[in-house]
Structure formats: C-alpha cells, structure tokens
Write an enzyme that holds these catalytic residues in place. Sequence first.
Site, PDB file in Angstrom:
ATOM      1  N   TYR A   6      41.321  42.037  31.892  1.00  0.00           N
ATOM      2  CA  TYR A   6      39.947  41.554  32.121  1.00  0.00           C
ATOM      3  C   TYR A   6      38.950  42.136  31.131  1.00  0.00           C
ATOM      4  O   TYR A   6      37.774  42.301  31.467  1.00  0.00           O
ATOM      5  CB  TYR A   6      39.482  41.906  33.557  1.00  0.00           C
ATOM      6  CG  TYR A   6      40.381  41.418  34.657  1.00  0.00           C
ATOM      7  CD1 TYR A   6      40.624  40.058  34.835  1.00  0.00           C
ATOM      8  CD2 TYR A   6      40.984  42.318  35.533  1.00  0.00           C
ATOM      9  CE1 TYR A   6      41.444  39.612  35.865  1.00  0.00           C
ATOM     10  CE2 TYR A   6      41.810  41.881  36.560  1.00  0.00           C
ATOM     11  CZ  TYR A   6      42.031  40.522  36.718  1.00  0.00           C
ATOM     12  OH  TYR A   6      42.844  40.091  37.743  1.00  0.00           O
ATOM     13  N   TYR A 132      40.158  34.444  45.694  1.00  0.00           N
ATOM     14  CA  TYR A 132      41.006  35.032  44.657  1.00  0.00           C
ATOM     15  C   TYR A 132      42.398  35.204  45.246  1.00  0.00           C
ATOM     16  O   TYR A 132      42.560  35.839  46.293  1.00  0.00           O
ATOM     17  CB  TYR A 132      40.479  36.400  44.189  1.00  0.00           C
ATOM     18  CG  TYR A 132      41.392  37.027  43.155  1.00  0.00           C
ATOM     19  CD1 TYR A 132      41.296  36.670  41.813  1.00  0.00           C
ATOM     20  CD2 TYR A 132      42.396  37.916  43.530  1.00  0.00           C
ATOM     21  CE1 TYR A 132      42.164  37.201  40.871  1.00  0.00           C
ATOM     22  CE2 TYR A 132      43.266  38.457  42.600  1.00  0.00           C
ATOM     23  CZ  TYR A 132      43.149  38.091  41.266  1.00  0.00           C
ATOM     24  OH  TYR A 132      44.010  38.609  40.330  1.00  0.00           O
ATOM     25  N   ASP A 219      46.330  35.244  53.039  1.00  0.00           N
ATOM     26  CA  ASP A 219      46.612  36.143  51.915  1.00  0.00           C
ATOM     27  C   ASP A 219      45.967  37.482  52.257  1.00  0.00           C
ATOM     28  O   ASP A 219      44.776  37.685  52.022  1.00  0.00           O
ATOM     29  CB  ASP A 219      46.044  35.546  50.623  1.00  0.00           C
ATOM     30  CG  ASP A 219      46.222  36.486  49.432  1.00  0.00           C
ATOM     31  OD1 ASP A 219      46.705  37.626  49.626  1.00  0.00           O
ATOM     32  OD2 ASP A 219      45.857  36.084  48.306  1.00  0.00           O
ATOM     33  N   LYS A 246      49.693  45.035  47.568  1.00  0.00           N
ATOM     34  CA  LYS A 246      48.802  46.193  47.423  1.00  0.00           C
ATOM     35  C   LYS A 246      49.145  47.368  48.352  1.00  0.00           C
ATOM     36  O   LYS A 246      50.047  48.129  48.059  1.00  0.00           O
ATOM     37  CB  LYS A 246      47.352  45.743  47.552  1.00  0.00           C
ATOM     38  CG  LYS A 246      46.943  44.867  46.358  1.00  0.00           C
ATOM     39  CD  LYS A 246      45.437  44.704  46.188  1.00  0.00           C
ATOM     40  CE  LYS A 246      45.115  44.063  44.848  1.00  0.00           C
ATOM     41  NZ  LYS A 246      44.662  42.699  44.916  1.00  0.00           N
TER      42      LYS A 246
HETATM   43  C1  PLP Z   1      45.208  41.517  44.170  1.00  0.00           C
HETATM   44  C2  PLP Z   1      45.347  40.273  44.937  1.00  0.00           C
HETATM   45  C3  PLP Z   1      46.370  39.358  44.646  1.00  0.00           C
HETATM   46  C4  PLP Z   1      47.302  39.535  43.480  1.00  0.00           C
HETATM   47  O1  PLP Z   1      48.156  40.623  43.621  1.00  0.00           O
HETATM   48  P1  PLP Z   1      48.903  41.198  42.318  1.00  0.00           P
HETATM   49  O2  PLP Z   1      49.850  42.208  42.866  1.00  0.00           O
HETATM   50  O3  PLP Z   1      47.823  41.779  41.465  1.00  0.00           O
HETATM   51  O4  PLP Z   1      49.579  40.066  41.653  1.00  0.00           O
HETATM   52  C5  PLP Z   1      46.491  38.244  45.456  1.00  0.00           C
HETATM   53  N1  PLP Z   1      45.653  38.024  46.479  1.00  0.00           N
HETATM   54  C6  PLP Z   1      44.659  38.881  46.789  1.00  0.00           C
HETATM   55  C7  PLP Z   1      43.778  38.585  47.948  1.00  0.00           C
HETATM   56  C8  PLP Z   1      44.462  40.025  46.012  1.00  0.00           C
HETATM   57  O5  PLP Z   1      43.448  40.850  46.293  1.00  0.00           O
END
Ligand code: PLP
Length: 398
Positions: A6, A132, A219, A246
């Site tokens: 970024y 996102y 998500d 995460k």
């Molecule tokens: C960070 C994130 C992703 C992507 O995860 P990566 O391990 O970086 O590929 C997908 N969805 C959400 C809501 C996120 O915060």
Amino acid sequence: MIWYPYEQMKTMRTPYKIVDAEGVYLYTEDQKLIDSVSSWWCMIHGYKHPELTAAIKEQADRFCHVMLGGLTHEPAQKLSQKLQEFLPGDLDYCFFSDSGSVAVEVSLKMALQYNTNMGRKRPMVLALEHAYHGDTFKAMEVGDDEDYHFAFEEKQDVVHIPTELAALEEAFDKYHDRLNCFIVEPLLQGAGGMRMYDISFLQRARELCDQYDVLLIFDEVATGFGRTGNRFVADLVLPDILVLGKALTGGYIGHAVTVTNHKVFQAFYSDNDRHALMHGPTFMGNALACAVALKGIEIFEREDYMSKIKRIEKISHREMDGFSDPRIKEVRIMGGCVCVEVYDGAVLDGFQQFAYERGVFSRPFLNYMYSMAPYIIEETELVTIFDTMKAWFERTGA
Ligand SMILES: *Cc1c(COP(=O)(O)O)cnc(C)c1O
C-alpha cells in the site's frame, strides 16, 4: 529490495526496523513501542508468547508441513474438532487456507457452487459499501483448466448496499432469485474505515436470506475472536459460512479457515465428482499454523479474554467518550476497537512519527486514526495510546 504494501515507494518514509518484540511491545534499535495495531489486528496474545512459541517449536520438531491432498495430520484434525466445539450452531465443516483473502475466495466459490450443484443459476453476490474482503484478484481466471474451474465459469456480478434496512429490503426485492450470497464484515467494517453498524441489520439479513435461500457469509477475519466485544458476531446471528483469519493465527504464521454449516456441506456431498469443491491452497492446514491456533484458542478460553476485551472497552469509553475537536468528525468505540475519524486525512500527516516519539506504534490510514491493541494490554499502556491520540489534536490545535 522489498516492495512494501500500500505504499508509493517513491515517497514512503523509511519503515521502522524492528529488532525484537515481546508482549505488547515492538523494539527498534532506539525505541520501545506499544503496538496499537496488533500487527494488522492478528497479534491478540502479544508477541513472543511463551506457550505459543513452545507450541510452534514442538510441532517444528515433528514436521512443519505436509499437504492435505491425500494426507492428514493431528494438528489439523484437532483444530477442526476444536473449531467445531468453539463455534456456534452447526458451523462444523472447516476448509483451511493460507490467508484471509483466500478463505474469502473459498467462501464465494462455495456460495456459487452451492447453487450450481443444485442446478440453479444464481450469478450475483450482495455486499456492503465500504466492504473490505482482501486483495486477491484473478489467479483462477487466468488459469486454463476446465477440470478445476468448470463450476465457476459464470461471471459473478456484485451489488453493494449501505448498512441500512431500506437498502437491504430493496436489494432482496429486486435480486433475490439471482443472489447466491450476501457477504458482510459483521458489525464492524475494518479496512473500510472502522465503520460500526447495528445488529438489527444482520438479524433482518438472516431472515431475508432464509426466506430466499441466499447464503449469509460473515467475513470475521477481522472481527472474530472478540474484537467487537462478542466472541464472534456469529454468536448473535448465525451465518451459513464463517471466515476466520488474523487473530486465529495468534499473529504467528499466515492461516485462515472457511467454516460452513451442514446445509452448505450437504450440497457438495454426493456421488457426483463434479459436486466436489475444487480448491486447495498449497499451505492449507499447515501444521505449525494449526498447532499455534489450537494453543491460541486454549489461552483465549482459559484466560477469559472476553472479560479482558470488556475491560478494554470500558477504559476506551472512559478515556475517549466526549473527546472532540473541530477537525474530528466522530469517535467510535466497539469492543477492542477505537477509531477517531477526521474530516480531512491531511490532519493525520505526521501523527505516526509523533506517536513513535511517545512510544506508540500507530498506522493511521485515510481519515482514520485507530487503536486495535493486543488483548493482553495493561491499563496504563492503553491510556498511553489514547493520551497520544488526544495529544496530537491538543498540540496541533494551537
Ligand atoms: C485482513 C482481512 C482480509 C484479508 O486477510 P489476509 O490474511 O490479509 O489475506 C479479509 N477480510 C477482512 C475483513 C480483513 O480484515
């Protein structure tokens, strides 16, 4: 050389070089920094956690990785069992992958193929404005292997709506017979600007998805494991597919999982090979990642992390409620997340270095200054983060 994420490489400032990390602290050669970002929100237990480090070392002494194609192993089996118990409802089927973005891709493929396996054409996805869900782009599309990709040939159209009930009703009115899924970051939209919205929106989404057999995907890559003040938002409203990443990793090594309920799994479970899910990241179910995730969940439960998060939320309210400045549009607080939104992002230029000098690592983006600290943070450390945020406005307010 390293190409940084970024960043405009021509103008980026030199990144801080980390030489050690322990607990909530990052160390450079000359500074000790409270990590208010938790390494992009994943480092919930703090750095160099003795038990997590021991778990990964023990597994490394056995083996670091074997593929899940035709092979299996205890860490992956145990983690899927553990997730089955730990997650609500019948979210029982774990498809592992190597990152959150890929786990989101898997969820979207599942939703599309859920329909094609039942002989239905449902080419559209409903999503939220400011969503996102990761950065992946076109790997499958540029591949040319009918055996892998036949189920996904149809182009998927995406419709975005705001988190408003009227827009939700309207979208289902218009598109219900073409939608395969509705994907959301539940309650808290992270990278889109720490935007918070009400559970009633998700409750209504669940009803509409049930009514029209549209799969609801949460998500929870960012929100999972307590960040919103709920263990999972899925504890409040049950999705059909849940994506975790995460915090699942304890911040140790990239890994993620797409977990589905019985209904979704059943649509793939058949005598027809073409109903199988054609996906398989090389590092899915990595043994080190599974070992560390298992230990992380154990600590999360044993140390009652939910009460730690409640405490963080309480302190956040005490310190930040009512903080205002003409340049601040809004201060938002939810669980372990505090966001200060300004009207003009230029107001935050220089804040990162200002924070560095005060012993805090922060990474504001666009119009957002925020804190998503590790859950093990002490009260004084948390107050230091908030004091630093406030001092920035007080200083430049002159
Ligand atoms: C960070 C994130 C992703 C992507 O995860 P990566 O391990 O970086 O590929 C997908 N969805 C959400 C809501 C996120 O915060």
